[in-house]
Motif scaffolding. Structure first.
Motif, PDB file in Angstrom:
ATOM      1  N   ASP A 184     -39.800 -50.510  78.039  1.00 40.56           N
ATOM      2  CA  ASP A 184     -38.856 -51.242  78.889  1.00 40.56           C
ATOM      3  C   ASP A 184     -39.354 -52.628  79.260  1.00 40.56           C
ATOM      4  OD1 ASP A 184     -37.166 -49.100  78.773  1.00 40.56           O
ATOM      5  OD2 ASP A 184     -37.750 -48.260  80.710  1.00 40.56           O
ATOM      6  N   GLU A 185     -40.660 -52.766  79.455  1.00 41.34           N
ATOM      7  CA  GLU A 185     -41.204 -54.032  79.938  1.00 41.34           C
ATOM      8  C   GLU A 185     -41.890 -54.846  78.843  1.00 41.34           C
ATOM      9  OE1 GLU A 185     -43.857 -52.795  82.981  1.00 41.34           O
ATOM     10  OE2 GLU A 185     -42.271 -52.161  84.350  1.00 41.34           O
ATOM     11  N   ASN A 186     -42.028 -54.262  77.636  1.00 41.64           N
ATOM     12  CA  ASN A 186     -42.787 -54.908  76.568  1.00 41.64           C
ATOM     13  C   ASN A 186     -44.179 -55.321  77.051  1.00 41.64           C
ATOM     14  OD1 ASN A 186     -40.755 -54.558  74.754  1.00 41.64           O
ATOM     15  ND2 ASN A 186     -40.335 -56.722  74.420  1.00 41.64           N
ATOM     16  N   ARG A 187     -44.814 -54.401  77.762  1.00 42.12           N
ATOM     17  CA  ARG A 187     -46.163 -54.632  78.286  1.00 42.12           C
ATOM     18  C   ARG A 187     -47.102 -53.595  77.690  1.00 42.12           C
ATOM     19  NH1 ARG A 187     -47.181 -59.255  80.770  1.00 42.12           N
ATOM     20  NH2 ARG A 187     -48.731 -58.260  82.118  1.00 42.12           N
ATOM     21  N   PHE A 188     -48.396 -53.944  77.625  1.00 43.25           N
ATOM     22  CA  PHE A 188     -49.390 -52.990  77.152  1.00 43.25           C
ATOM     23  C   PHE A 188     -50.540 -52.908  78.138  1.00 43.25           C
ATOM     24  CE2 PHE A 188     -51.389 -56.881  75.642  1.00 43.25           C
ATOM     25  CZ  PHE A 188     -52.748 -56.624  75.805  1.00 43.25           C
ATOM     26  N   ALA A 189     -51.237 -51.784  78.091  1.00 44.24           N
ATOM     27  CA  ALA A 189     -52.468 -51.592  78.856  1.00 44.24           C
ATOM     28  C   ALA A 189     -53.451 -50.870  77.949  1.00 44.24           C
ATOM     29  CB  ALA A 189     -52.207 -50.776  80.114  1.00 44.24           C
ATOM     30  N   ALA A 190     -54.735 -51.299  77.989  1.00 49.81           N
ATOM     31  CA  ALA A 190     -55.734 -50.714  77.100  1.00 49.81           C
ATOM     32  C   ALA A 190     -57.096 -50.774  77.747  1.00 49.81           C
ATOM     33  CB  ALA A 190     -55.755 -51.447  75.754  1.00 49.81           C
ATOM     34  N   THR A 191     -57.965 -49.859  77.344  1.00 44.96           N
ATOM     35  CA  THR A 191     -59.354 -49.865  77.792  1.00 44.96           C
ATOM     36  C   THR A 191     -60.191 -49.064  76.810  1.00 44.96           C
ATOM     37  OG1 THR A 191     -60.870 -49.355  79.623  1.00 44.96           O
ATOM     38  CG2 THR A 191     -59.084 -47.797  79.235  1.00 44.96           C
ATOM     39  N   VAL A 192     -61.473 -49.405  76.720  1.00 46.53           N
ATOM     40  CA  VAL A 192     -62.411 -48.574  75.967  1.00 46.53           C
ATOM     41  C   VAL A 192     -63.224 -47.698  76.914  1.00 46.53           C
ATOM     42  CG1 VAL A 192     -62.602 -50.140  74.012  1.00 46.53           C
ATOM     43  CG2 VAL A 192     -64.148 -50.417  75.972  1.00 46.53           C
ATOM     44  N   GLY A 193     -62.958 -47.846  78.222  1.00 49.88           N
ATOM     45  CA  GLY A 193     -63.670 -47.048  79.217  1.00 49.88           C
ATOM     46  C   GLY A 193     -64.326 -47.882  80.297  1.00 49.88           C
ATOM     47  N   CYS A 194     -64.103 -49.201  80.269  1.00 54.82           N
ATOM     48  CA  CYS A 194     -64.687 -50.076  81.292  1.00 54.82           C
ATOM     49  C   CYS A 194     -63.577 -50.912  81.926  1.00 54.82           C
ATOM     50  CB  CYS A 194     -65.778 -50.952  80.682  1.00 54.82           C
ATOM     51  SG  CYS A 194     -66.671 -51.952  81.899  1.00 54.82           S
ATOM     52  N   ASN A 195     -63.415 -52.157  81.510  1.00 50.54           N
ATOM     53  CA  ASN A 195     -62.357 -52.998  82.062  1.00 50.54           C
ATOM     54  C   ASN A 195     -60.982 -52.613  81.510  1.00 50.54           C
ATOM     55  OD1 ASN A 195     -63.639 -55.073  83.842  1.00 50.54           O
ATOM     56  ND2 ASN A 195     -64.842 -55.466  81.984  1.00 50.54           N
ATOM     57  N   GLN A 196     -59.961 -52.893  82.311  1.00 50.82           N
ATOM     58  CA  GLN A 196     -58.585 -52.662  81.896  1.00 50.82           C
ATOM     59  C   GLN A 196     -57.997 -53.953  81.348  1.00 50.82           C
ATOM     60  OE1 GLN A 196     -57.123 -49.732  82.065  1.00 50.82           O
ATOM     61  NE2 GLN A 196     -54.907 -50.022  82.074  1.00 50.82           N
ATOM     62  N   LEU A 197     -57.462 -53.911  80.131  1.00 52.59           N
ATOM     63  CA  LEU A 197     -56.774 -55.046  79.531  1.00 52.59           C
ATOM     64  C   LEU A 197     -55.277 -54.837  79.657  1.00 52.59           C
ATOM     65  CD1 LEU A 197     -59.639 -55.020  78.067  1.00 52.59           C
ATOM     66  CD2 LEU A 197     -58.484 -56.193  76.188  1.00 52.59           C
ATOM     67  N   ILE A 198     -54.568 -55.866  80.121  1.00 53.09           N
ATOM     68  CA  ILE A 198     -53.112 -55.786  80.244  1.00 53.09           C
ATOM     69  C   ILE A 198     -52.509 -57.055  79.662  1.00 53.09           C
ATOM     70  CG2 ILE A 198     -53.117 -54.262  82.254  1.00 53.09           C
ATOM     71  CD1 ILE A 198     -52.619 -56.729  83.989  1.00 53.09           C
ATOM     72  N   GLY A 199     -51.262 -56.966  79.215  1.00 51.25           N
ATOM     73  CA  GLY A 199     -50.591 -58.124  78.661  1.00 51.25           C
ATOM     74  C   GLY A 199     -49.238 -57.754  78.101  1.00 51.25           C
ATOM     75  N   ALA A 200     -48.665 -58.632  77.313  1.00 49.61           N
ATOM     76  CA  ALA A 200     -47.354 -58.423  76.720  1.00 49.61           C
ATOM     77  C   ALA A 200     -47.491 -58.174  75.223  1.00 49.61           C
ATOM     78  CB  ALA A 200     -46.466 -59.645  76.961  1.00 49.61           C
ATOM     79  N   PHE A 201     -46.466 -57.591  74.639  1.00 52.89           N
ATOM     80  CA  PHE A 201     -46.434 -57.444  73.184  1.00 52.89           C
ATOM     81  C   PHE A 201     -45.048 -57.795  72.676  1.00 52.89           C
ATOM     82  CE2 PHE A 201     -44.932 -53.283  74.551  1.00 52.89           C
ATOM     83  CZ  PHE A 201     -43.935 -52.979  73.650  1.00 52.89           C
ATOM     84  N   GLU A 202     -45.000 -58.232  71.415  1.00 57.83           N
ATOM     85  CA  GLU A 202     -43.750 -58.539  70.738  1.00 57.83           C
ATOM     86  C   GLU A 202     -43.692 -57.723  69.455  1.00 57.83           C
ATOM     87  OE1 GLU A 202     -43.800 -62.700  70.023  1.00 57.83           O
ATOM     88  OE2 GLU A 202     -43.590 -63.257  72.145  1.00 57.83           O
ATOM     89  N   ARG A 203     -42.576 -57.040  69.267  1.00 61.86           N
ATOM     90  CA  ARG A 203     -42.401 -56.217  68.069  1.00 61.86           C
ATOM     91  C   ARG A 203     -41.107 -56.607  67.373  1.00 61.86           C
ATOM     92  NH1 ARG A 203     -41.287 -49.793  68.347  1.00 61.86           N
ATOM     93  NH2 ARG A 203     -39.749 -50.616  69.813  1.00 61.86           N
ATOM     94  N   ASP A 204     -41.190 -56.787  66.061  1.00 58.87           N
ATOM     95  CA  ASP A 204     -40.014 -57.071  65.246  1.00 58.87           C
ATOM     96  C   ASP A 204     -40.154 -56.274  63.953  1.00 58.87           C
ATOM     97  OD1 ASP A 204     -37.819 -58.023  63.933  1.00 58.87           O
ATOM     98  OD2 ASP A 204     -38.553 -60.076  63.672  1.00 58.87           O
ATOM     99  N   GLY A 205     -39.537 -55.099  63.919  1.00 57.49           N
ATOM    100  CA  GLY A 205     -39.699 -54.214  62.768  1.00 57.49           C
ATOM    101  C   GLY A 205     -41.144 -53.760  62.644  1.00 57.49           C
ATOM    102  N   ASP A 206     -41.767 -54.059  61.507  1.00 59.82           N
ATOM    103  CA  ASP A 206     -43.161 -53.668  61.290  1.00 59.82           C
ATOM    104  C   ASP A 206     -44.144 -54.708  61.808  1.00 59.82           C
ATOM    105  OD1 ASP A 206     -42.313 -51.364  60.033  1.00 59.82           O
ATOM    106  OD2 ASP A 206     -42.362 -52.236  58.028  1.00 59.82           O
ATOM    107  N   ASP A 207     -43.640 -55.813  62.359  1.00 59.66           N
ATOM    108  CA  ASP A 207     -44.514 -56.858  62.902  1.00 59.66           C
ATOM    109  C   ASP A 207     -44.836 -56.562  64.361  1.00 59.66           C
ATOM    110  OD1 ASP A 207     -44.341 -58.190  60.487  1.00 59.66           O
ATOM    111  OD2 ASP A 207     -42.683 -59.458  61.140  1.00 59.66           O
TER     112      ASP A 207
END
Length: 377
Positions: A294-317
């Motif tokens: 809904d927000e085109n946002r992502f969140a990720a971590t490897v177990g320490c800091n939290q990474l957040i931001g936006a993503f753009e998707r167009d088909g397989d891109d």
């Protein structure tokens, strides 16, 4: 028996086989794909689908196995050249070539006939193609009636065409005394595995998983499928060549693999970044990636800091934009893993989901991140 009368019953238990031993997709997938050609019997709870090998000789007008070929209209190119093989066991292989540029797209999957609409339906695990059945010919159902893109048909002939297709392969691999076999999930066919290319990598991963010899283990890779009589990569079919190994999945089955997860709103555990295996560390958050639709946002971590931001998707891109992170100091190996995650997200230009696995791809189509879907409690 007429085409409208030929049917096979598929048991409710997902992954069951029809009487002739052909493994078909699970119940949910059959319901989703079957359309007019699959209905549920309220008295038994079974799903009835057209039995392709019985209706094919009469309905298609060509003895199986058969090849359909021809050039079909294209909105942004001269034409798309089709080479389609159909086998009596519901399996198809397809190569489409965009002209004049020459880009190929290969597919492997299941086919069946919808007798109520007289349509041939192809399913490759992700999408479907439909053709109206004419005597000895196939016509795309969305073909315009007139103009420069007026109908052009695929013409059928008995026998198959050597294609040696290159496709993502997912199946249960087992190692016996002197050879390795894979039961490909979508088709149910059993192929010997070639020992060339990245087979040693697959073998090492199988052994590292700690399963007993002969125990089937879900594996995925980019492969070249050679049917009987086909040749390629200095190999002769039937065999599958492991061109690029992806991973092994000890907890996964073919039923799960045939129901691919969504890219978004799925909890993706980080399995590998580049060639580095990423494992959870006790006392730290689980390494993961989540993309919110809904927000085109992502969140990720490897177990320490939290990474957040936006993503753009167009088909397989796929592109990740404007990442930000918390500023905690990370001990090894988390500090190095975090740099790798940040680099992988920045380099991502494409994605691919196959069953329970997500691959992030760079601009050349190479895998730079591997993830596995997890069902949270």
């Amino acid at each position: 028996m007429t085409s409208g009368q030929a049917h096979a019953r598929v048991a409710v238990a997902a992954g069951s086989a029809v009487g002739d031993g052909l493994p078909l997709p699970g119940l949910d997938l059959i319901r989703k794909l079957g359309g007019e050609g699959a209905v549920e019997d309220a008295s038994t709870g079974e799903v009835v689908v057209a039995k392709a090998q019985e209706v094919a000789p009469e309905g298609l007008g060509v003895d199986l196995p058969a090849t359909y070929s021809g050039d079909l209209p294209c909105a942004d190119c001269d034409a798309i050249r089709y080479r389609l093989n159909l086998w009596p066991d519901h399996v198809f292989s397809l190569r489409r070539r965009w002209l004049p540029a020459g880009r190929n797209q290969d597919s492997l999957g299941r086919w069946w006939i919808d007798p109520s609409l007289q349509r041939l339906i192809l399913w490759d695990g992700e999408g479907r193609l439909e053709f109206s059945i004419l005597p000895g010919r196939l016509r795309p159902v969305d073909a315009p009636e007139d103009g420069p893109r007026a109908p052009r048909d695929l013409t059928g002939t008995s026998g198959t065409t050597a294609l040696a297709i290159r496709v993502p392969v997912r199946g249960m691999v087992s190692f016996l005394a002197d050879r390795a076999l894979i039961t490909e999930c979508l088709t149910g066919r059993v192929y010997p595995l070639s020992t060339s290319q990245e087979f040693p990598t697959l073998e090492a991963a199988y052994l590292a998983a700690g399963v007993a010899q002969g125990t089937p283990l879900m594996s995925s890779f980019e492969g070249r499928v050679l049917e009987a009589g086909e040749e390629g990569d200095d190999e002769t079919g039937p065999t599958i060549v492991v061109n690029r190994f992806t991973g092994v999945w000890p907890e996964e089955t073919c039923e799960q693999a045939m129901n691919s997860r969504s890219l978004t709103d799925t909890y993706w555990r980080i399995v590998r970044l580049g060639k580095t295996e990423i494992t959870p560390i006790e006392g730290h958050p689980d390494p993961h990636l989540i993309l919110t639709e809904d927000e085109n946002r992502f969140a990720a971590t490897v177990g320490c800091n939290q990474l957040i931001g936006a993503f753009e998707r167009d088909g397989d891109d796929l592109n990740f934009r404007n990442p930000a992170a918390t500023m905690k100091a990370c001990a090894g190996p988390l500090d190095e893993w975090e740099r790798m995650l940040t680099g992988a997200l920045a380099a991502t230009r494409g994605w691919r989901v196959n069953g329970e696995a997500l691959e992030l791809l760079d601009s050349s189509g190479m895998q730079i991140g591997l993830f596995q879907s997890i069902d949270l409690p």
